[in-house]
Scaffold this motif. Sequence first.
Motif, PDB file in Angstrom:
ATOM      1  N   TYR A 181       0.801  -1.226   0.000  1.00  0.00           N
ATOM      2  CA  TYR A 181       0.000   0.000   0.000  1.00  0.00           C
ATOM      3  C   TYR A 181       0.835   1.278   0.000  1.00  0.00           C
ATOM      4  O   TYR A 181       0.303   2.369   0.065  1.00  0.00           O
ATOM      5  N   LYS A 182       2.148   1.164  -0.048  1.00  0.00           N
ATOM      6  CA  LYS A 182       3.011   2.332   0.144  1.00  0.00           C
ATOM      7  C   LYS A 182       3.202   3.226  -1.076  1.00  0.00           C
ATOM      8  O   LYS A 182       3.540   4.386  -0.924  1.00  0.00           O
ATOM      9  N   ASN A 183       3.044   2.732  -2.260  1.00  0.00           N
ATOM     10  CA  ASN A 183       3.378   3.531  -3.447  1.00  0.00           C
ATOM     11  C   ASN A 183       2.176   3.810  -4.324  1.00  0.00           C
ATOM     12  O   ASN A 183       2.241   3.679  -5.538  1.00  0.00           O
ATOM     13  N   GLY A 184       1.090   4.233  -3.711  1.00  0.00           N
ATOM     14  CA  GLY A 184      -0.112   4.538  -4.475  1.00  0.00           C
ATOM     15  C   GLY A 184       0.046   5.776  -5.332  1.00  0.00           C
ATOM     16  O   GLY A 184       0.892   6.639  -5.073  1.00  0.00           O
ATOM     17  N   ASP A 185      -0.768   5.879  -6.336  1.00  0.00           N
ATOM     18  CA  ASP A 185      -0.774   7.007  -7.269  1.00  0.00           C
ATOM     19  C   ASP A 185      -1.929   7.934  -6.897  1.00  0.00           C
ATOM     20  O   ASP A 185      -3.089   7.584  -7.107  1.00  0.00           O
ATOM     21  N   PRO A 186      -1.615   9.120  -6.339  1.00  0.00           N
ATOM     22  CA  PRO A 186      -2.684  10.026  -5.917  1.00  0.00           C
ATOM     23  C   PRO A 186      -3.616  10.449  -7.052  1.00  0.00           C
ATOM     24  O   PRO A 186      -4.813  10.634  -6.831  1.00  0.00           O
ATOM     25  N   THR A 187      -3.090  10.579  -8.259  1.00  0.00           N
ATOM     26  CA  THR A 187      -3.935  10.976  -9.394  1.00  0.00           C
ATOM     27  C   THR A 187      -4.974   9.901  -9.680  1.00  0.00           C
ATOM     28  O   THR A 187      -6.160  10.193  -9.839  1.00  0.00           O
ATOM     29  N   ALA A 188      -4.546   8.652  -9.710  1.00  0.00           N
ATOM     30  CA  ALA A 188      -5.482   7.543  -9.914  1.00  0.00           C
ATOM     31  C   ALA A 188      -6.411   7.425  -8.701  1.00  0.00           C
ATOM     32  O   ALA A 188      -7.582   7.056  -8.838  1.00  0.00           O
ATOM     33  N   GLY A 189      -5.907   7.764  -7.537  1.00  0.00           N
ATOM     34  CA  GLY A 189      -6.696   7.681  -6.311  1.00  0.00           C
ATOM     35  C   GLY A 189      -7.880   8.626  -6.297  1.00  0.00           C
ATOM     36  O   GLY A 189      -8.910   8.329  -5.688  1.00  0.00           O
ATOM     37  N   LYS A 190      -7.747   9.749  -6.970  1.00  0.00           N
ATOM     38  CA  LYS A 190      -8.874  10.689  -7.039  1.00  0.00           C
ATOM     39  C   LYS A 190     -10.057  10.035  -7.737  1.00  0.00           C
ATOM     40  O   LYS A 190     -11.202  10.164  -7.297  1.00  0.00           O
ATOM     41  N   ALA A 191      -9.783   9.307  -8.821  1.00  0.00           N
ATOM     42  CA  ALA A 191     -10.851   8.613  -9.548  1.00  0.00           C
ATOM     43  C   ALA A 191     -11.490   7.536  -8.663  1.00  0.00           C
ATOM     44  O   ALA A 191     -12.704   7.357  -8.675  1.00  0.00           O
ATOM     45  N   VAL A 192     -10.681   6.847  -7.878  1.00  0.00           N
ATOM     46  CA  VAL A 192     -11.213   5.828  -6.972  1.00  0.00           C
ATOM     47  C   VAL A 192     -12.085   6.501  -5.910  1.00  0.00           C
ATOM     48  O   VAL A 192     -13.182   6.030  -5.598  1.00  0.00           O
ATOM     49  N   PHE A 193     -11.618   7.609  -5.364  1.00  0.00           N
ATOM     50  CA  PHE A 193     -12.359   8.329  -4.320  1.00  0.00           C
ATOM     51  C   PHE A 193     -13.747   8.713  -4.824  1.00  0.00           C
ATOM     52  O   PHE A 193     -14.739   8.569  -4.100  1.00  0.00           O
ATOM     53  N   THR A 194     -13.835   9.163  -6.060  1.00  0.00           N
ATOM     54  CA  THR A 194     -15.136   9.587  -6.585  1.00  0.00           C
ATOM     55  C   THR A 194     -15.991   8.403  -7.015  1.00  0.00           C
ATOM     56  O   THR A 194     -17.206   8.407  -6.807  1.00  0.00           O
ATOM     57  N   SER A 195     -15.385   7.359  -7.561  1.00  0.00           N
ATOM     58  CA  SER A 195     -16.179   6.236  -8.067  1.00  0.00           C
ATOM     59  C   SER A 195     -16.585   5.242  -6.975  1.00  0.00           C
ATOM     60  O   SER A 195     -17.589   4.546  -7.125  1.00  0.00           O
ATOM     61  N   ALA A 196     -15.833   5.150  -5.884  1.00  0.00           N
ATOM     62  CA  ALA A 196     -16.129   4.169  -4.834  1.00  0.00           C
ATOM     63  C   ALA A 196     -17.153   4.691  -3.827  1.00  0.00           C
ATOM     64  O   ALA A 196     -17.525   3.971  -2.910  1.00  0.00           O
TER      65      ALA A 196
END
Length: 103
Positions: free
Chosen positions: A24-39
């Motif tokens: 879990y240490k090297n996540g991509d914040p840009t991709a994470g934004k899409a996850v935050f909105t879609s999940a």
Amino acid sequence: MGPLPTTVVGTVPTAPTASVPAKYKNGDPTAGKAVFTSAGCVGCHTLAAANAHGTVGPNLDQAKPPLSLVIERVTHGAGAMPNFSTQLSTKQIADVAAFVVKS
């Protein structure tokens, strides 16, 4: 009142530090934004970077949780927060956690 001690005998306990599993240490914040909105995170949390104004969960702009806490909550849930470990991949969890911490 008597004199104060000048020498400490023994050790002072330290607070345990929460560790983050390597996966879990090297996540991509840009991709994470899409996850935050879609999940569905936007429905419960406030986070300006995602234009989210939810009031069910903590305001993440104010809380500024550490990565270890975000990973813990996303993978195990707590209170009203469900466990997302069966709905999100390891990469998605790493990415959304990175986004929350960076924002």
